[in-house]
Design a protein around this motif. Structure first.
Motif: not given
Length: 214
Positions: A21, A23, A26, A33, A35
């Motif tokens: 995972t 990110t 932000t 995100r 995954d």
């Protein structure tokens, strides 16, 4: 079609394995995100989605069956949308009822004595983990004290009290597009046509999507 048990029609928690995972973005309130998710056939697939704190909204209905609505500019869709009071769950674990009461006060300067859970939903589960709880608020009155100081988009808000039947017609005519307003007014009409508003869940009903402290 095979026979199903009477209680089969319910969303169920599930968690497919995630091998990695990240990110990549932000923001101030939300993020993105990525995954790597293991599929049922054993392969992996990349899934990008918005990480969202969750939201509450309030369908506030007065004694004349009018709904408190606000008009607010929404930059991503380049529209001013008529909406019901709503806001983010800014504090992790915050009681959603308290957040809804705050939003009704801040955006409409209104308080309510009777609160119920109208409906819970995921706004866009294919691309976001945002969960929203829409409350029904009744027995309205003007809030005491100073009006909340507004800024940014909220400084340009318009307020109105609109009969719910008019809002329903606006949704079906394609004039109104906000998710919480549309779902809220249609859910209330469905509740009235079904078991009635008194059968709605209490305002402090559990919300597994966004657990909170009582």
């Amino acid at each position: 079609m095979t026979d199903q048990p009477h209680d089969f029609l319910a969303d169920t928690p599930a968690h497919w394995s995630v091998t990695a995972t990240s990110t990549p973005f932000t923001g101030n309130k939300t993020g993105v995100r990525t995954d790597e998710v293991v599929m049922p056939d054993g392969s992996t697939a990349s899934r990008d989605y918005q990480v969202h704190p969750g939201s509450v909204a309030v369908l506030a209905v007065d004694e004349r069956d009018r709904v408190t609505v606000i008009e607010q500019y929404r930059h991503p869709v380049r529209h001013k949308l008529w909406e019901i009071p709503a806001g983010l769950l800014d504090v992790p674990g915050e009681n959603p009822l308290h957040a809804a009461q705050r939003e009704l006060y801040e955006e409409a300067h209104v308080k309510a004595e009777d609160w119920r859970v109208l409906i819970d939903l995921y706004t866009s589960p294919g691309g976001s983990d945002e969960a929203v709880r829409i409350f029904l608020a009744r027995e309205l009155s003007v809030a005491q004290g100073e009006r909340f100081a507004v800024s940014e988009e909220e400084a340009d808000m318009r307020h109105a009290q609109v009969p719910i039947d008019e809002l329903v017609r606006g949704v079906f005519a394609g004039r109104l597009h906000n998710t919480c307003l549309s779902v809220g007014v249609l859910a209330l009409q469905a509740a009235r046509a079904g078991d009635g508003v008194d059968a709605l869940r209490p305002a402090d009903a559990p919300w597994p999507a966004r657990p909170f402290a009582f």
